[in-house]
Design a protein around this motif. Structure first.
Motif, PDB file in Angstrom:
ATOM      1  N   LEU A 158      18.068  31.800  38.859  1.00 47.42           N
ATOM      2  CA  LEU A 158      18.673  33.116  39.065  1.00 47.42           C
ATOM      3  C   LEU A 158      19.972  33.255  38.276  1.00 47.42           C
ATOM      4  N   ALA A 159      20.756  32.178  38.243  1.00 46.02           N
ATOM      5  CA  ALA A 159      22.064  32.222  37.580  1.00 46.02           C
ATOM      6  C   ALA A 159      22.603  30.800  37.526  1.00 46.02           C
ATOM      7  N   THR A 160      23.783  30.654  36.975  1.00 41.73           N
ATOM      8  CA  THR A 160      24.489  29.368  37.004  1.00 41.73           C
ATOM      9  C   THR A 160      25.860  29.583  37.616  1.00 41.73           C
ATOM     10  N   THR A 161      26.395  28.501  38.132  1.00 46.57           N
ATOM     11  CA  THR A 161      27.755  28.538  38.671  1.00 46.57           C
ATOM     12  C   THR A 161      28.454  27.251  38.264  1.00 46.57           C
ATOM     13  N   ARG A 162      29.726  27.348  37.947  1.00 49.26           N
ATOM     14  CA  ARG A 162      30.482  26.170  37.532  1.00 49.26           C
ATOM     15  C   ARG A 162      31.531  25.851  38.594  1.00 49.26           C
ATOM     16  N   MET A 163      31.662  24.573  38.889  1.00 46.99           N
ATOM     17  CA  MET A 163      32.697  24.145  39.819  1.00 46.99           C
ATOM     18  C   MET A 163      34.066  24.307  39.153  1.00 46.99           C
ATOM     19  N   VAL A 164      35.019  24.825  39.915  1.00 41.41           N
ATOM     20  CA  VAL A 164      36.352  25.100  39.386  1.00 41.41           C
ATOM     21  C   VAL A 164      37.382  24.386  40.249  1.00 41.41           C
ATOM     22  N   LEU A 165      38.300  23.687  39.586  1.00 44.35           N
ATOM     23  CA  LEU A 165      39.394  23.003  40.270  1.00 44.35           C
ATOM     24  C   LEU A 165      40.574  23.968  40.359  1.00 44.35           C
ATOM     25  N   CYS A 166      41.134  24.138  41.557  1.00 44.25           N
ATOM     26  CA  CYS A 166      42.230  25.096  41.675  1.00 44.25           C
ATOM     27  C   CYS A 166      43.091  24.798  42.894  1.00 44.25           C
ATOM     28  N   ALA A 167      44.242  25.464  42.934  1.00 43.76           N
ATOM     29  CA  ALA A 167      45.182  25.364  44.056  1.00 43.76           C
ATOM     30  C   ALA A 167      46.056  26.607  44.028  1.00 43.76           C
ATOM     31  N   SER A 168      46.802  26.815  45.080  1.00 44.01           N
ATOM     32  CA  SER A 168      47.687  27.979  45.138  1.00 44.01           C
ATOM     33  C   SER A 168      48.972  27.710  44.353  1.00 44.01           C
ATOM     34  N   PRO A 169      49.611  28.753  43.814  1.00 42.83           N
ATOM     35  CA  PRO A 169      50.893  28.563  43.119  1.00 42.83           C
ATOM     36  C   PRO A 169      51.941  27.918  44.021  1.00 42.83           C
ATOM     37  N   GLU A 170      51.944  28.273  45.304  1.00 42.84           N
ATOM     38  CA  GLU A 170      52.919  27.697  46.245  1.00 42.84           C
ATOM     39  C   GLU A 170      52.721  26.201  46.406  1.00 42.84           C
ATOM     40  N   GLN A 240      35.528  24.178  44.009  1.00 45.01           N
ATOM     41  CA  GLN A 240      34.480  24.996  44.586  1.00 45.01           C
ATOM     42  C   GLN A 240      33.809  25.814  43.483  1.00 45.01           C
ATOM     43  N   PRO A 241      32.620  26.362  43.750  1.00 44.49           N
ATOM     44  CA  PRO A 241      31.918  27.137  42.723  1.00 44.49           C
ATOM     45  C   PRO A 241      32.625  28.436  42.383  1.00 44.49           C
ATOM     46  N   ASP A 242      32.485  28.865  41.131  1.00 47.53           N
ATOM     47  CA  ASP A 242      33.195  30.065  40.685  1.00 47.53           C
ATOM     48  C   ASP A 242      32.749  31.318  41.419  1.00 47.53           C
ATOM     49  N   PHE A 243      31.509  31.346  41.964  1.00 41.96           N
ATOM     50  CA  PHE A 243      31.092  32.542  42.694  1.00 41.96           C
ATOM     51  C   PHE A 243      31.899  32.741  43.970  1.00 41.96           C
ATOM     52  N   LEU A 244      32.499  31.664  44.468  1.00 41.71           N
ATOM     53  CA  LEU A 244      33.306  31.755  45.674  1.00 41.71           C
ATOM     54  C   LEU A 244      34.787  31.980  45.365  1.00 41.71           C
ATOM     55  N   LEU A 245      35.205  31.629  44.145  1.00 51.09           N
ATOM     56  CA  LEU A 245      36.628  31.633  43.805  1.00 51.09           C
ATOM     57  C   LEU A 245      37.067  32.815  42.946  1.00 51.09           C
ATOM     58  N   TYR A 246      36.117  33.569  42.404  1.00 50.72           N
ATOM     59  CA  TYR A 246      36.484  34.491  41.330  1.00 50.72           C
ATOM     60  C   TYR A 246      37.515  35.529  41.761  1.00 50.72           C
ATOM     61  N   GLU A 247      37.439  36.030  42.977  1.00 50.95           N
ATOM     62  CA  GLU A 247      38.406  37.032  43.419  1.00 50.95           C
ATOM     63  C   GLU A 247      39.799  36.431  43.573  1.00 50.95           C
ATOM     64  N   ALA A 248      39.883  35.228  44.142  1.00 52.42           N
ATOM     65  CA  ALA A 248      41.173  34.568  44.325  1.00 52.42           C
ATOM     66  C   ALA A 248      41.798  34.202  42.981  1.00 52.42           C
ATOM     67  N   LEU A 249      40.966  33.789  42.022  1.00 52.24           N
ATOM     68  CA  LEU A 249      41.479  33.464  40.695  1.00 52.24           C
ATOM     69  C   LEU A 249      41.925  34.718  39.951  1.00 52.24           C
ATOM     70  N   ARG A 250      41.172  35.794  40.102  1.00 53.04           N
ATOM     71  CA  ARG A 250      41.503  37.045  39.430  1.00 53.04           C
ATOM     72  C   ARG A 250      42.820  37.619  39.949  1.00 53.04           C
ATOM     73  N   SER A 251      43.050  37.487  41.257  1.00 53.02           N
ATOM     74  CA  SER A 251      44.273  38.041  41.854  1.00 53.02           C
ATOM     75  C   SER A 251      45.480  37.138  41.665  1.00 53.02           C
ATOM     76  N   GLY A 252      45.244  35.883  41.287  1.00 53.17           N
ATOM     77  CA  GLY A 252      46.347  34.946  41.135  1.00 53.17           C
ATOM     78  C   GLY A 252      46.670  34.192  42.404  1.00 53.17           C
ATOM     79  N   PRO A 296      25.992  38.331  36.980  1.00 53.21           N
ATOM     80  CA  PRO A 296      26.703  37.888  38.170  1.00 53.21           C
ATOM     81  C   PRO A 296      28.130  38.418  38.229  1.00 53.21           C
ATOM     82  N   VAL A 297      28.553  38.860  39.382  1.00 54.05           N
ATOM     83  CA  VAL A 297      29.901  39.441  39.520  1.00 54.05           C
ATOM     84  C   VAL A 297      30.982  38.425  39.214  1.00 54.05           C
ATOM     85  N   TRP A 298      30.709  37.139  39.442  1.00 56.55           N
ATOM     86  CA  TRP A 298      31.756  36.129  39.201  1.00 56.55           C
ATOM     87  C   TRP A 298      31.940  35.831  37.718  1.00 56.55           C
TER      88      TRP A 298
END
Length: 300
Positions: A158-170, A240-252, A296-298
């Motif tokens: 159906l699609a692909t998703t990539r795992m993304v390493l991330c954390a909050s700026p704080e 976590q996968p980019d489909f779960l993180l895309y909104e948080a990454l987009r907003s910063g 895919p939206v992400w």
């Protein structure tokens, strides 16, 4: 009483694990379901279910009868599906399973559209991160996220998703930003319990060399949503996968880390058991999902 109806009620009770849930699935009442099961056992002269106040279990006779009932009901549905194929109209019941987070976030908004397009199809959607046995559990379709699909079954990507390493700026302001995968060891980590490699995270360099990091999680969770929520509250680094993180990454709200390294890419598959003739309802569902994830939206 129609014997096929009796079998449907019996199978519904077993599949749902209770008279109440079976009644809800059949759009009936608990009293009616209980009465039908009692009548069936009386007619057969055999006890099919062991009942306690908390659990139901099949007797030996019940196990044999359940297997026969499911075969007959499936055969009846296949016969109806073959007739519906001639008219091009899908009909019948579809049992679908999918991972919890993906199911809640990406699939839940789609089911209403599918039902509107196919008014004679009904859905039973079960969300679980457990890998269900399609044949044993009588499932028509599984949406699975993995490096490769199960070799025994048929899978359509159906699609692909990539795992993304991330954390909050704080979090990064307090603890610093890792510049190399091995520096993650010194950080607080929130890890997904069902990740196949557990707490070992892989990163691929531009030259193809793979770096493996043995993380030391402060927190484990069997829900990707919980892992992301912890990161948003500044409790550590997540992958976590980019489909779960895309909104948080987009907003910063979360910041991607080590962008020069590639994390694991996974496929998102529609998986189904091999059948000589694919039921129309299942074929339409698979085509519907493929079309829904063409863009895919992400990946916007």
């Amino acid at each position: 009483m129609d014997r096929f109806q009796e079998m449907k009620v019996f199978v519904a009770v077993v599949d749902n694990g209770s008279f109440v849930r079976a009644a809800e699935a059949l759009n009936s009442s608990k009293a009616a379901v209980s009465r039908l099961l009692a009548d069936l056992e009386r007619r057969l002269g055999a006890r099919l279910l062991n009942r306690t106040t908390r659990t139901l279990s099949l007797t030996d006779d019940g196990k044999m009868f359940y297997a026969r009932c499911t075969e007959l009901l499936n055969a009846l549905e296949e016969a109806e599906s073959e007739l519906n194929t001639r008219t091009g109209e899908a009909a019948g019941h579809l049992r679908v399973t999918a991972p919890v987070t993906f199911g809640n976030n990406l699939l839940a908004p789609l089911w209403g559209d599918f039902l509107a397009q196919h008014p004679k199809v009904s859905l039973d959607v079960n969300l679980s991160d457990r890998t269900a046995d399609l044949v044993e559990e009588g499932l028509d379709l599984a949406v699975r996220i993995s490096r490769s699909p199960h070799p025994v079954f048929i899978a359509r990507k159906l699609a692909t998703t990539r795992m993304v390493l991330c954390a909050s700026p704080e979090y990064l302001a307090r603890h610093g930003t890792p510049l190399h995968p091995q520096e993650i060891v010194a950080h607080e980590v929130v890890s997904y319990t069902y990740w196949s490699s557990r707490d070992e995270w892989e990163f691929k360099r531009a030259d193809g060399v793979v770096e493996t990091v043995k993380t030391r999680p402060r927190m484990h969770a069997n829900s990707g949503d919980t892992c992301v929520a912890a990161a948003l509250k500044h409790h550590g680094i997540v992958m976590q996968p980019d489909f779960l993180l895309y909104e948080a990454l987009r907003s910063g709200a979360l910041v991607r880390l080590l962008p020069e390294y590639e994390a694991v890419e996974l496929g998102i598959y529609a998986v189904y058991a091999s059948r000589r003739q694919l039921p129309l309802k299942l074929r339409y569902m698979i085509d519907f999902l493929v079309e829904s994830f063409q863009a895919p939206v992400w990946r916007d």
